[in-house]
Write a protein that holds these residues in place. Structure first.
Motif, PDB file in Angstrom:
ATOM      1  N   VAL A1402      -3.356  -7.224   6.047  1.00 40.69           N
ATOM      2  CA  VAL A1402      -2.727  -6.868   4.785  1.00 40.69           C
ATOM      3  C   VAL A1402      -1.223  -6.821   4.986  1.00 40.69           C
ATOM      4  O   VAL A1402      -0.741  -6.243   5.977  1.00 40.69           O
ATOM      5  CB  VAL A1402      -3.242  -5.513   4.260  1.00 40.69           C
ATOM      6  CG1 VAL A1402      -2.636  -5.199   2.899  1.00 40.69           C
ATOM      7  CG2 VAL A1402      -4.757  -5.521   4.187  1.00 40.69           C
ATOM      8  N   ALA A1403      -0.466  -7.393   4.060  1.00 39.21           N
ATOM      9  CA  ALA A1403       0.998  -7.363   4.093  1.00 39.21           C
ATOM     10  C   ALA A1403       1.490  -6.616   2.869  1.00 39.21           C
ATOM     11  O   ALA A1403       1.048  -6.873   1.741  1.00 39.21           O
ATOM     12  CB  ALA A1403       1.564  -8.778   4.128  1.00 39.21           C
ATOM     13  N   SER A1404       2.455  -5.713   3.087  1.00 37.38           N
ATOM     14  CA  SER A1404       3.008  -4.925   1.984  1.00 37.38           C
ATOM     15  C   SER A1404       4.378  -5.440   1.601  1.00 37.38           C
ATOM     16  O   SER A1404       5.016  -6.215   2.338  1.00 37.38           O
ATOM     17  CB  SER A1404       3.086  -3.461   2.386  1.00 37.38           C
ATOM     18  OG  SER A1404       4.079  -3.280   3.399  1.00 37.38           O
ATOM     19  N   ALA A1405       4.841  -4.953   0.444  1.00 37.67           N
ATOM     20  CA  ALA A1405       6.149  -5.387  -0.042  1.00 37.67           C
ATOM     21  C   ALA A1405       7.277  -4.895   0.836  1.00 37.67           C
ATOM     22  O   ALA A1405       8.370  -5.458   0.845  1.00 37.67           O
ATOM     23  CB  ALA A1405       6.350  -4.910  -1.478  1.00 37.67           C
ATOM     24  N   SER A1406       7.017  -3.855   1.616  1.00 38.46           N
ATOM     25  CA  SER A1406       8.068  -3.309   2.488  1.00 38.46           C
ATOM     26  C   SER A1406       8.201  -4.075   3.789  1.00 38.46           C
ATOM     27  O   SER A1406       9.065  -3.758   4.602  1.00 38.46           O
ATOM     28  CB  SER A1406       7.765  -1.833   2.793  1.00 38.46           C
ATOM     29  OG  SER A1406       6.533  -1.719   3.500  1.00 38.46           O
ATOM     30  N   GLY A1407       7.322  -5.063   4.002  1.00 33.34           N
ATOM     31  CA  GLY A1407       7.411  -5.842   5.226  1.00 33.34           C
ATOM     32  C   GLY A1407       6.537  -5.334   6.339  1.00 33.34           C
ATOM     33  O   GLY A1407       6.692  -5.738   7.489  1.00 33.34           O
ATOM     34  N   THR A1408       5.615  -4.457   6.037  1.00 29.32           N
ATOM     35  CA  THR A1408       4.695  -3.916   7.039  1.00 29.32           C
ATOM     36  C   THR A1408       3.382  -4.694   6.977  1.00 29.32           C
ATOM     37  O   THR A1408       2.859  -4.958   5.895  1.00 29.32           O
ATOM     38  CB  THR A1408       4.434  -2.440   6.804  1.00 29.32           C
ATOM     39  OG1 THR A1408       5.677  -1.750   6.755  1.00 29.32           O
ATOM     40  CG2 THR A1408       3.584  -1.856   7.926  1.00 29.32           C
ATOM     41  N   VAL A1409       2.862  -5.040   8.161  1.00 29.71           N
ATOM     42  CA  VAL A1409       1.603  -5.776   8.266  1.00 29.71           C
ATOM     43  C   VAL A1409       0.568  -4.864   8.913  1.00 29.71           C
ATOM     44  O   VAL A1409       0.820  -4.285   9.977  1.00 29.71           O
ATOM     45  CB  VAL A1409       1.785  -7.065   9.085  1.00 29.71           C
ATOM     46  CG1 VAL A1409       0.480  -7.833   9.175  1.00 29.71           C
ATOM     47  CG2 VAL A1409       2.859  -7.949   8.466  1.00 29.71           C
ATOM     48  N   TYR A1410      -0.590  -4.719   8.251  1.00 32.39           N
ATOM     49  CA  TYR A1410      -1.663  -3.839   8.708  1.00 32.39           C
ATOM     50  C   TYR A1410      -2.910  -4.658   8.986  1.00 32.39           C
ATOM     51  O   TYR A1410      -3.085  -5.774   8.482  1.00 32.39           O
ATOM     52  CB  TYR A1410      -2.018  -2.798   7.637  1.00 32.39           C
ATOM     53  CG  TYR A1410      -0.867  -1.933   7.183  1.00 32.39           C
ATOM     54  CD1 TYR A1410      -0.605  -0.707   7.785  1.00 32.39           C
ATOM     55  CD2 TYR A1410      -0.071  -2.342   6.118  1.00 32.39           C
ATOM     56  CE1 TYR A1410       0.443   0.097   7.331  1.00 32.39           C
ATOM     57  CE2 TYR A1410       0.972  -1.545   5.659  1.00 32.39           C
ATOM     58  CZ  TYR A1410       1.232  -0.336   6.274  1.00 32.39           C
ATOM     59  OH  TYR A1410       2.257   0.452   5.835  1.00 32.39           O
ATOM     60  N   SER A1411      -3.801  -4.027   9.743  1.00 30.25           N
ATOM     61  CA  SER A1411      -5.178  -4.525   9.840  1.00 30.25           C
ATOM     62  C   SER A1411      -6.100  -3.456   9.286  1.00 30.25           C
ATOM     63  O   SER A1411      -5.981  -2.271   9.611  1.00 30.25           O
ATOM     64  CB  SER A1411      -5.537  -4.864  11.292  1.00 30.25           C
ATOM     65  OG  SER A1411      -5.608  -3.688  12.072  1.00 30.25           O
TER      66      SER A1411
END
Length: 1601
Positions: A1402-1411
C-alpha cells in the motif's frame, strides 16, 4: 590477417613418420585454431616435404626461407627435430679461388684424385670474389612426374657426391692440421643441413628471438652389438652429440630456450620398432600442438593494435618508393611545386608505359614531409588499379580529410565534397598533398574521362599531383582543356642507358656478382634500345646467373619488356613445371586484392591439374594430399622483387609490382574465357569453404580415373586439407550477445571481400544470390564495417538474380543504415521488424529472417518477434545527381521497373528499383532532350533537333539514335507517345497528324490523319492501327498494304484520349476527354458500328485512365473516380475524394482490387479497397509532393516528384493493404494465461481475435454498440466485454455469445484468476459478482471502489474508498478488512503480491509504503519515500514476488523501489517514456517499457530513430536483455505472465514479441510468422451476438444502500 609462419627443421631421412603425422593431424588443427581463435593464419614450411630429394632446396634457399619466417611470423617461427642421425655433410656451394687451390694442393700431396673435385666445381670470375662454384647437372627443380632430360647424368652425380664428401673431409682435416685453414672456416665442409639450420636459427640472436623457437631432442638408447659403430659414423655421432648435448643445453641455460629432450630405451635385439616410432610420433604431435598453441596465444596477447590500412595505399607507397634507384630530374619540378605558394592548378605528370611514373610519385610522397618539414603536411596517396573505382577513391579521401563525410555515399555529393575540400581548405590547417597515380586506369576511362570531380582551382595550402599514361592522348588533351591556363604539365623523360648500366652493376654487386666486359658490351647495346627500368630488372634476373664462360651474342638478349617476361616464365616452367607455374601465375593475377602464400598453396591443392603432378608413383592413392609448401615457396622466391607483399585489409597479400606482368599472364595463360572461369571457380570453391572440414574433392583429370571390375571408371577422392571459411571467426562454443558485442570474433575479411567477386566472375549467379540473402553474410559485412560494399553488391546482384527480393533487402538495410553501422548485432531485429511481415510475398527471404541462431551471430538475449505487424511499405527514393537546379519535366516507366525522366535542363536520367542513385544517359552530354515516352521495355526520347534516341531497358543496352525521315518538321516537337508490338513501333507527336511506323528500328512509312493525333492502338499482330484524333474521330489503317480501312467519329466531338482494342470481341472502346465512353463493333472492319455508350455526368476533364486487361476501365477526374465495365459500358462503382481534397491521378493494381490515388496538396499516396471503398493504406512520399504516378508493368509503381523518383513494389503495397488491421487506434489488448490468442478492441463494435502462432485473424466478435471494455479469463476460455452498458460473455472456442446481460451499468469487468466468476464494476449502481458460465449473480457490492482489483486467491475485491483501502468479500459483498493510514494520509495506490497472496503493498499520499497482511490484518511500515511525488498512483505497479515496484516516471527516468534491499533506484531509459507504456514483467525480474530514442540521426533515409522502441531490462543486475525497434506508433501494450509483450498500434494492428533471456531460462523456440493477409473479397468470420439480452440486472440506485 597476420600469419604464424613456422620453419620445420629436421633430418629428412629419420623424420618421415613424424613429419607426415604432423602434416595430416596437427598442422590443420593449429591452423583452424589460429584462424578461429585469433583471426591469424598458420603456415609451416618443411623444406623436405617433397618426396624426391632432387627437389629439396639448396642451403641458400633454405636459410632464406628460415629468415623469412623469422621476419614475417607472428610468434613462433622455428621448430627443430634432433634425433639419432646427424646427416651427411652439406657441401659448400661456392669456394673462393685461393681456398680451393689450397685444397687441390693438399689433395695432390695426399695422393688423392683431384679430377673428382674439378669435375664438381668450376671457376667463375663473375663471382665476387672469384670462386669455384658447384655445378648442378639439372640446374632446376623438376616437377614430380616430369621426365628429366638426362636421368643417367643425375644418377652419376649421386654416385659422385659421397666421394666428394669423403675427399673434402680428409683434405680439409689435413689443411686444419697443417694450419693452412682455420678451424672455423673448415666447419662449412663438415656441418650437415640440420646443424646449419639450427645454428642459423639460434646463433647471434636475442633472448626474445630464441624464445620464439622450439627444439625437440629424441635420444634412442640401444645396447651396442659387439662390432660397435662403424668408423665412418663416429664423426657424425660426435657432431650430433655436440649439437644436442652441448649447444642446445647451453641455450637453455643462457637464453631460456625451449628445448625438450626425450629418451626411448629399446631392446638390443628388436631395436627401434615401428610401433615405438609411431608412439613417439603421436606423443611428439600432441606436445608440439600444445607448445605452439601456448606460444601463439602469448604472441597474440602481446600484439599491439595497429591501424589497418584497408586500401593498402600506405603499403604500396612504401613498396614503390623503395624501387626509386635512379635520380630523375622531374623530382625537382615536384619539389618546387610542393614548395610553391601560388600554385592553384594540379601538377600533371605523363609518361610512357614502364617509364617510372608510379615509382617517382611514391618517392616524392615519401620525401614530401622532409621537403615541407616545418609545415607538417597531410599526405594522401592513391595508386589506381583494377580494384579501384571513382566512388571508392572519393569516399576514402573525403572520410580521411573530413570525418563528417562518413555517411555520404551519393556520387554527386562525393564529387562536391571532394571539390570543396580541395578548394576551401582553411589556411590555418596544415598543407594537404594529394597524389593520384594512374588516373587513366579508372574503370571506363577508355570511353570518356569523368573530370567533373576535379576542382577548377586549388586552395593555397592544397597540392594535387596526377599521373597519366602518355599513350592516352585524348585524356591528356581533355586535362589541358580543363586547365587551359596551367603550365604544370610535365612529361617524364626516358632514363639514360648509362644509368641503367650503372644500376645493373650496382644490383649485381649487391648479390656479390658481376659480368665480364664482353657481356657488358651487349648489355649496353640492349639498354640503348630500351632503357626502361623494368627491362633492366629483367636483364638483372638473367645476368645474375651468368658465369664468366657464358657467351653473349646479339640474339641472346631479347628486346622489349613483355618478351623478357615471357622468357622468365619459360625458365620458371622448365624449373618448376608448366602446370604449377601456369596455374600459380593465373591465381596470383586473378585473385581479387591479391592472394597470400598459404592461400596460393590451398588453391593449387584444389586444382586437379596441379595436384595430379604430385601423386606418388604406383597405384596407391593417398586419402590426404596437398601441394608441398616448399614448392610454392621456392616459386615465390624466384618471383621475389616482381611479386611483393602488400598490406591490404590487415593481410599481407602477394601483389605484382608492375601491371605488365598481369598483361603478359593474361595473354599467355588466360586468353580463353573458359580458362578464366575455371580459375574463378576454384577460387570461389576455396573461399566458400566448399572442400573444407575433411571434405574429399574428386580428382578430375584426364587419365586419372581408377578402373573397376565393372569397367566403369571411379574417381579419386582426396582431402586437400583446406581450412574452413566461416563468415565470422569465433572460438569454439563462443556465443556473443547483443548488449556486449564480442571483441573475440573476427570477420573473415578475405572471404567478405573476394568471394562475391569470384562467384560473379565464375558465372555462379545463383550462389551469389543465395549469399546475398544469407543473414550470416549480412551480419559479417556489417560487423566488418563494409556497409557501403554490401549495398553495392546488393545493387549489382539484384540486376542478375532475385531482383525484387534483393531490392527489398537493400531498401530495408539502407533505411536502417545508421543503426546497423553503430550496432551490427541488431540486424536480426531490423529484419524481423521490416522484412518478416513480407515473407508471404517473398518466401525466398525466409532463411534471411528466420536464420538458425548459430554461435557468434544472433544474440541469445533479445526481444524476438512472434507476430509482426505490417510496417510501412519500403520504397526506393532515387535521387538525381546534381539535378537540384533543374526539375523533372517528363517521365516514363517500363514493365521491368525502369523509369526515365527528362529534366528542364534537357538531360535524361535513368532510375531503377533498389538503386538509390539515378544515372545520366551517356547520350545526354551531347543532346538536349525534350520528352520521353515508353511502351513495354522500350523508351523513346526526342530532342530539340528532332532526333530520336531509343533505350531498351529489357537488355540493359546502350541508348542508340534512330534514323528518321523528315526531321526538319520535328525540331522542338514534343513526343506524344510510342506504341511497341514485337519488332514494330508506332510514334506520334503532340500537335501533329502523322504516325511514323518503324520496323526493326528503321522508319518504314508515315501515316497521315485528318486531324491532330491524340492516341494510338493496334491489333494483336500490329498490322492494323487505330488513330484517335482531336475531333473525336478514329482512323483505321492497314499499314503493310498502305490502305485506309475506315474513319468514324464518336458523338460529342470531344478529343479522344484512349482507345482500347479487344481482339477476341472484335470491338474497340474509345474514351474522350470528358470521360464519355463509346464501344464500336469491328466485325466488318470497314464499317464500324456504335454498339454502346456511357456519358459522364461530371464536367471536369479526365486526368488519366487506367485499364488492366480485365475489362475494367478506371477514369479519374478531380472530383470523382469511375470504374466502368468496357463490355457492358456501365459504371460499376465510383469514388469521391476526401473532403476538401481533389484527385490528381489514380491507377489500379494488377487485379483491380485496389485504387492508388494521388491527391492535390497531399504528401501521401492513398490506397482504397475497391470492394469496400475504405482507405486501407497511405504511402509516404518522403515529404515531397508527387506530380505523377507511373505504373511500371504489374510489378512496380513509381511516383515522380520535382527532383526525385520513388519506386514501390506493387506486391508489397498489396500485402500491406491486405495486412490484418482494423484501421482504427487499438485501445485495449487482452490475453489469457495460455497465450495462444490475444484480443484487441479499437472502440468500434468489433473485438478482434488474433492467433499468435499462425499470424491469422481467427475471428471478430460483433457487438450491438461500441466496445468500452473487455477482459479475458485466465484459461482463455471466456471473453467478457461491455458495449453500451450491456455485458457480453463469449465462449472463445466456439464463438458463442453465452450471455448478454443488460442493466449492469458497468464500466469494467474483472475476472477471477481461476476464471469462474466475474465482477462488474459500476459507478452508478452496485458492482455485481456472478458466475461466468451460468450468469447467476452471487452477490452485490454496495461500495464504490476505485482502482479495484481481485486478490490472487479470488477471495476479496480490493479498492480505494474515501482514502481507505477496502477488502470486500466476493461471496457476501461485505467489507471484510479496511486499511487506513495512521497519519490520516489517504491511500493512493496498492498492489497484491501474486507470490504471497495474503499480502498487499500500500502506498499513501505522504510517500509511505506499507505491507498489509489481510488474514491477520497486520501492518508493517516498510519504506518512507524521500519525496511523496515519487509515487504516481496511475503508474504504481508491483512484481509478483514483491521484490520491486514501479513508482513513477519522470521524462527519461523510471523510479523503482527495491523492497529486498530497501532502497530507491532510478533507471535511466534510452529516451522519453510515455506513462501508459511502462510495466513490470513476471517474477519482478524485468521492467518493460516503450520509449523514443534520444539519439539524433542526420541520415534522411534512416527511419528507425524516429520510431519507438521496446526495451526489456533485467532488474536483478540492470542489464538490457534486448530492445526492439517498433515499425510504427503504439497505442497500448500489455505484458503476460510468460513474458510476452502484446502491442496495439495506431492503425489497428497488433504485434506480439517474446523476451528471450538465457540467463533466466526464458526462451521462445518458434520462428516468427508473417501475418496472414486478408482477402478483400472473402467474408471474414464474424461471431454475432445475441439479438436480445438473455439476462437483466435490476437497476438499483447506489444511494439507496
Amino acid at each position: 590477417m597476420a600469419c604464424v609462419q613456422v620453419y620445420l627443421c629436421s633430418n629428412p631421412e629419420e623424420s618421415v613418420v613424424e613429419r607426415r603425422l604432423l602434416r595430416q593431424r596437427v598442422f590443420p588443427r593449429l591452423r583452424e585454431y589460429c584462424r578461429c581463435t585469433h583471426g591469424v593464419e598458420f603456415r609451416v614450411i618443411d623444406p623436405y616435404e617433397a618426396a624426391d630429394p632432387q627437389n629439396w632446396p639448396e642451403e641458400k634457399e633454405r636459410l632464406q626461407m628460415l629468415e623469412d619466417c623469422r621476419k614475417n611470423s607472428m610468434g613462433p617461427f622455428f621448430v627443430g627435430f634432433v634425433g639419432e642421425q646427424y646427416g651427411d655433410a652439406n657441401l659448400p656451394e661456392q669456394i673462393e679461388v685461393s681456398e680451393f687451390q689450397c685444397v687441390l694442393q693438399v689433395c695432390q700431396r695426399m695422393g688423392l684424385r683431384t679430377d673428382t673435385l674439378e669435375r664438381c666445381y668450376h671457376r667463375d670470375e663473375n663471382a665476387i670474389p672469384p670462386s669455384f662454384c658447384m655445378l648442378n647437372p639439372t640446374g632446376n627443380f623438376d616437377q614430380p612426374g616430369v621426365q628429366r632430360e638426362n636421368p643417367s647424368e643425375e644418377n652419376n652425380w649421386c654416385k659422385v657426391l659421397p666421394e666428394v664428401r669423403r675427399i673434402l673431409h680428409d683434405v680439409v682435416n689435413q689443411c686444419v692440421q697443417e694450419g693452412t685453414m682455420t678451424h672455423d672456416k673448415a666447419q662449412k665442409y663438415f656441418r650437415s643441413a640440420l646443424e646449419n639450420d639450427i645454428h642459423y636459427a639460434y646463433e647471434n640472436h636475442s633472448i626474445e628471438e630464441i624464445q620464439r623457437c622450439i627444439c625437440y631432442v629424441h635420444k634412442i638408447t640401444i645396447p651396442l652389438k659387439p662390432n660397435g659403430v662403424p668408423p665412418e659414423q663416429q664423426t657424425q655421432f660426435h657432431r650430433l652429440s655436440q649439437l644436442r648435448d652441448h649447444f642446445l643445453p647451453s641455450l637453455v641455460a643462457s637464453h631460456k630456450a625451449l628445448v625438450y629432450c626425450t629418451t626411448t630405451k629399446c631392446n638390443r635385439f628388436q631395436g627401434y620398432t615401428p610401433e615405438k616410432r609411431l608412439n613417439f610420433a603421436v606423443g611428439l604431435s600432441e606436445q608440439l600442438h600444445t607448445d605452439l598453441k601456448r606460444l601463439i596465444d602469448r604472441a597474440v596477447s602481446k600484439e599491439r593494435a595497429v591501424t589497418v590500412d584497408e586500401s593498402g595505399q600506405k603499403s604500396l607507397c612504401h613498396i614503390f618508393s623503395s624501387l626509386y634507384r635512379i635520380e630523375r630530374a622531374e623530382v625537382e619540378h615536384v619539389k618546387s611545386y610542393l614548395r610553391g605558394k601560388n600554385t592553384i592548378f594540379p601538377f600533371i605528370l605523363n609518361g610512357g608505359p614502364c617509364s617510372g611514373k608510379t615509382v617517382l610519385l611514391a618517392h616524392c610522397a615519401s620525401q614530401a614531409s622532409v621537403w615541407l618539414k616545418n609545415l607538417n603536411p597531410e599526405i594522401i596517396v592513391y595508386f589506381i588499379d583494377v580494384n579501384n573505382s571513382l566512388r571508392q577513391l572519393l569516399k576514402d579521401f573525403c572520410e580521411r580529410v573530413d570525418s563528417s563525410s562518413t555517411s555520404v555515399n551519393n556520387i554527386f555529393q562525393l564529387k562536391e565534397n571532394f571539390k570543396r575540400l580541395l578548394t576551401s581548405r582553411s589556411p590555418s590547417k596544415n598543407p594537404l598533398v594529394l597524389i593520384i597515380d594512374g588516373l587513366d586506369q579508372l574503370p571506363k576511362t577508355d570511353v570518356q574521362l569523368d573530370l567533373t570531380f576535379l576542382p577548377e582551382s586549388l586552395a593555397s595550402n592544397v597540392k594535387l599531383l596526377i599521373s597519366i599514361t602518355a599513350n592516352r592522348r585524348a585524356i591528356l588533351a581533355t586535362l589541358k582543356m580543363f586547365y587551359p591556363d596551367s603550365t604544370l604539365f610535365y612529361e617524364l623523360q626516358p632514363v639514360e642507358s648509362k644509368s641503367c648500366s650503372q644500376l645493373l652493376t650496382t644490383r649485381l654487386q649487391e648479390s656479390n656478382r658481376k659480368i665480364t666486359s664482353g657481356q657488358q658490351m651487349y648489355v649496353n647495346q640492349a639498354f640503348k634500345k630500351c632503357s626502361v627500368l623494368l627491362y633492366m630488372e629483367l636483364i638483372h634476373r638473367q645476368a645474375i646467373h651468368w658465369n664468366s664462360e657464358f657467351e653473349i651474342t646479339e640474339n641472346t638478349l631479347v628486346q622489349e619488356v613483355h618478351n623478357n617476361i615471357v622468357l622468365m616464365f619459360d625458365h620458371l616452367e622448365r624449373k618448376h613445371g608448366k602446370a604449377l607455374v601456369s596455374k600459380a601465375l593465373s591465381y596470383l593475377t586473378m585473385a581479387r586484392y591479391g592472394i597470400t602464400a598459404v592461400e596460393l598453396t590451398d588453391v593449387l591443392s584444389c586444382d586437379d591439374e596441379v595436384l595430379a603432378c604430385f601423386l606418388p608413383p604406383g597405384d596407391d592413392v593417398p586419402l590426404i594430399l596437398r601441394v608441398p609448401e616448399v614448392f610454392v615457396e621456392t616459386l615465390l622466391s624466384d618471383l621475389k622483387g616482381f611479386l611483393v607483399l602488400r598490406n591490404i585489409l590487415g593481410t599481407q597479400t602477394l601483389f605484382w609490382v608492375s601491371r605488365h606482368f598481369p598483361l603478359v599472364i593474361c595473354k599467355r595463360y588466360l586468353c580463353l574465357e573458359e580458362t578464366c572461369q575455371k580459375i574463378n571457380h576454384v577460387l570461389s570453391d576455396y573461399f566458400s569453404g566448399f572442400w573444407a572440414n575433411g571434405t574429399a574433392k574428386p580428382l578430375i583429370n584426364k587419365g586419372m580415373e581408377i578402373p573397376t571390375s565393372s569397367g566403369v571408371p571411379q574417381n579419386i577422392y582426396i582431402d586437400r586439407q583446406v581450412p574452413s571459411q566461416p563468415w565470422i571467426f569465433s572460438p569454439p562454443f563462443y556465443i556473443s550477445t547483443a548488449v556486449s558485442p564480442s571483441t573475440r570474433t573476427y570477420p573473415n575479411l578475405r572471404k567478405l571481400y573476394v568471394l562475391s567477386f569470384h562467384l560473379l566472375k565464375s558465372g555462379r549467379i545463383d550462389e551469389l544470390g543465395n549469399q546475398m540473402i544469407s543473414q550470416e553474410y549480412l551480419q559479417a559485412m556489417l560487423q566488418a564495417a563494409l556497409t557501403d560494399e554490401l549495398f553495392l553488391w546488393l545493387e549489382k546482384t539484384s540486376q542478375l538474380v532475385f531482383p525484387r527480393e534483393l531490392q527489398l533487402l537493400h531498401i530495408i538495410l539502407r533505411s536502417s543504415e545508421c543503426l546497423l553501422r553503430n550496432k551490427p548485432a541488431y540486424l536480426p531485429t531490423v529484419l524481423q521488424a521490416k522484412l518478416l511481415p513480407f515473407l508471404s510475398v517473398f518466401p525466398t527471404l525466409e532463411e534471411c529472417v528466420n536464420s538458425a541462431r548459430s554461435k557468434g551471430m544472433i544474440p541469445q538475449n533479445e526481444v524476438y518477434t512472434v507476430l509482426p505487424p505490417i510496417p510501412s511499405v519500403p520504397y526506393t527514393h532515387c535521387t538525381l545527381q546534381g539535378s537540384t537546379a533543374s526539375q523533372i519535366m517528363q517521365s516514363a516507366g517500363s514493365q521491368g521497373g525502369t523509369v526515365v525522366v527528362v529534366l528542364e535542363s534537357g538531360t535524361a536520367w535513368i532510375c531503377n528499383g533498389g538503386i538509390f542513385e539515378g544515372f545520366k544517359l551517356t547520350k545526354s552530354s551531347n543532346l538536349q532532350f525534350t520528352s520521353v515516352s515508353s511502351s513495354e521495355n522500350i523508351f523513346l526520347l526526342s530532342t530539340h533537333c528532332g532526333k530520336l534516341v531509343l533505350l531498351d531497358a529489357g537488355v540493359n543496352a546502350q541508348p542508340q539514335e534512330i534514323e528518321t525521315q523528315h526531321r526538319e518538321n520535328r525540331e522542338n516537337a514534343i513526343l506524344e507517345g510510342v506504341l511497341v508490338s514485337a519488332d514494330k513501333m508506332f510514334v506520334w507527336w503532340r500537335g501533329q497528324n502523322i504516325v511514323s511506323v518503324f520496323v526493326d528500328r528503321q522508319e518504314h512509312t508515315q501515316l497521315h490523319c485528318a486531324y491532330e493525333i491524340t492516341c494510338v492502338s493496334c491489333s494483336e499482330d500490329a498490322d492494323i492501327i487505330y488513330c484517335g484524333q482531336n475531333e473525336s474521330s478514329v482512323t483505321l489503317f492497314d499499314w503493310p498494304n498502305g490502305k485506309l480501312l475506315a474513319t468514324f467519329t464518336c458523338p460529342k466531338d470531344i478529343p479522344l484520349i484512349e482507345i482500347i482494342h479487344s481482339e477476341g470481341d472484335g470491338m474497340i472502346t474509345c474514351v474522350d476527354q470528358a470521360g464519355n465512353v463509346f464501344a464500336w463493333n469491328l466485325e466488318i472492319i470497314t464499317e464500324p458500328v456504335l454498339i454502346g455508350e456511357n456519358h459522364c455526368t461530371t464536367k471536369d476533364e479526365v486526368l488519366n485512365t487506367d485499364q488492366n486487361g480485365d475489362n475494367i476501365l478506371l477514369i479519374c477526374k478531380k472530383q470523382q473516380i469511375q470504374l466502368i465495365d468496357i463490355h457492358q459500358i456501365n459504371v460499376l462503382d465510383h469514388f469521391n475524394p476526401p473532403r476538401g481534397k481533389t484527385f490528381k491521378q489514380a491507377i489500379m493494381d494488377q487485379n483491380s482490387r485496389f485504387i492508388l490515388a494521388l491527391l492535390c496538396n497531399c504528401p501521401f499516396l492513398l490506397v482504397w479497397n475497391c470492394s469496400s471503398g475504405q482507405c486501407v493504406l497511405s504511402l509516404d512520399t518522403a515529404n515531397c509532393q508527387a506530380s505523377k504516378l507511373l505504373k511500371c508493368g504489374a510489378t512496380y509503381l513509381a511516383a515522380i516528384t520535382s527532383a526525385s523518383v520513388l519506386i514501390w513494389d506493387m506486391d508489397l503495397i498489396t500485402a500491406s493493404a491486405l495486412g490484418p488491421k482494423s484501421g482504427k487506434r487499438v485501445k485495449m489488448v487482452a490475453v489469457g494465461s495460455n497465450g495462444g490468442s490475444c484480443y484487441s478492441a479499437d472502440g468500434s463494435e468489433l473485438v478482434w481475435k488474433w492467433a499468435i502462432s499462425s499470424g491469422k485473424v481467427e475471428a471478430r466478435f460483433l457487438h450491438q454498440g461500441y466496445v468500452e471494455s473487455m477482459s479475458v479469463s485466465g484459461d482463455g476460455n471466456y471473453l467478457v466485454s461491455i458495449a453500451t452498458g450491456d455485458i457480453y460473455v463469449w465462449d472463445t472456442n466456439s464463438g458463442e455469445n453465452i450471455h448478454r446481460i443488460s442493466g449492469s451499468q458497468a464500466y469494467k469487468v474483472l475476472i477471477t484468476p481461476k476464471g469462474n466468476c466475474g465482477v462488474a464494476l459500476s459507478e452508478t449502481s452496485p458492482s455485481r459478482v456472478w458466475k461466468l458460465q451460468s450468469g447467476h449473480m452471487i452477490c452485490s457490492i454496495h461500495h464504490l471502489l476505485r482502482n479495484a482489483a481481485i486478490s490472487p486467491e479470488s477471495t476479496f475485491l480490493l479498492g480505494l474508498n474515501n482514502g481507505n483501502l477496502l477488502a470486500v468479500s466476493l461471496w457476501s459483498g461485505n467489507v471484510s478488512k479496511c486499511f487506513s493510514c495512521s497519519n490520516r494520509s489517504d491511500v493512493v495506490a496498492f498492489h497484491s503480491l501474486h507470490g504471497h497472496p495474503d499480502y498487499v503493498i500500500v502506498a499513501s499520499a505522504s510517500g509511505t509504503v506499507y505491507s498489509w497482511r489481510l488474514t491477520e490484518d497486520t501492518i508493517c511500515h516498510q519504506f518512507k519515500l524521500p519525496d511523496s511525488s515519487l509515487c504516481q498512483p496511475e503508474i504504481f505497479s508491483l512484481s509478483s514476488d514483491g521484490g520491486y515496484a514501479i513508482l513513477s516516471i519522470s521524462e527519461s527516468t523510471i523510479n523503482i523501489l527495491d523492497f529486498s534491499n530497501s532502497k530507491l533506484c532510478s533507471l535511466r531509459t534510452e529516451g522519453p517514456v510515455q506513462q501508459p507504456y511502462v510495466t513490470v514483467g513476471v517474477s519482478g525480474q524485468y521492467v518493460v517499457y516503450i520509449c523514443f530514442s534520444s539519439l539524433v540521426c542526420h541520415n534522411k533515409s534512416c527511419d528507425l530513430h524516429e520510431k519507438p522502441m521496446l526495451v526489456v531490462i533485467r532488474l536483478t543486475d540492470g542489464e538490457t536483455v534486448g530492445r526492439f525497434y517498433l515499425c510504427k506508433n503504439p497505442s497500448t501494450f500489455t505484458v503476460s505472465e510468460d513474458l510476452f509483450v502484446y502491442v496495439g498500434y495506431e492503425d489497428g494492428s497488433v504485434g506480439v514479441y517474446a523476451v528471450i533471456d538465457t540467463k533466466m531460462r526464458k526462451s521462445w523456440k518458434e520462428d516468427g510468422q508473417s501475418p496472414t493477409l486478408l482477402c478483400p473479397l472473402d467474408e471474414q468470420l464474424i461471431w454475432s451476438p445475441l439479438i436480445n439480452p438473455n439476462l437483466t440486472w435490476v437497476e438499483l440506485p447506489l444511494q439507496l444502500f
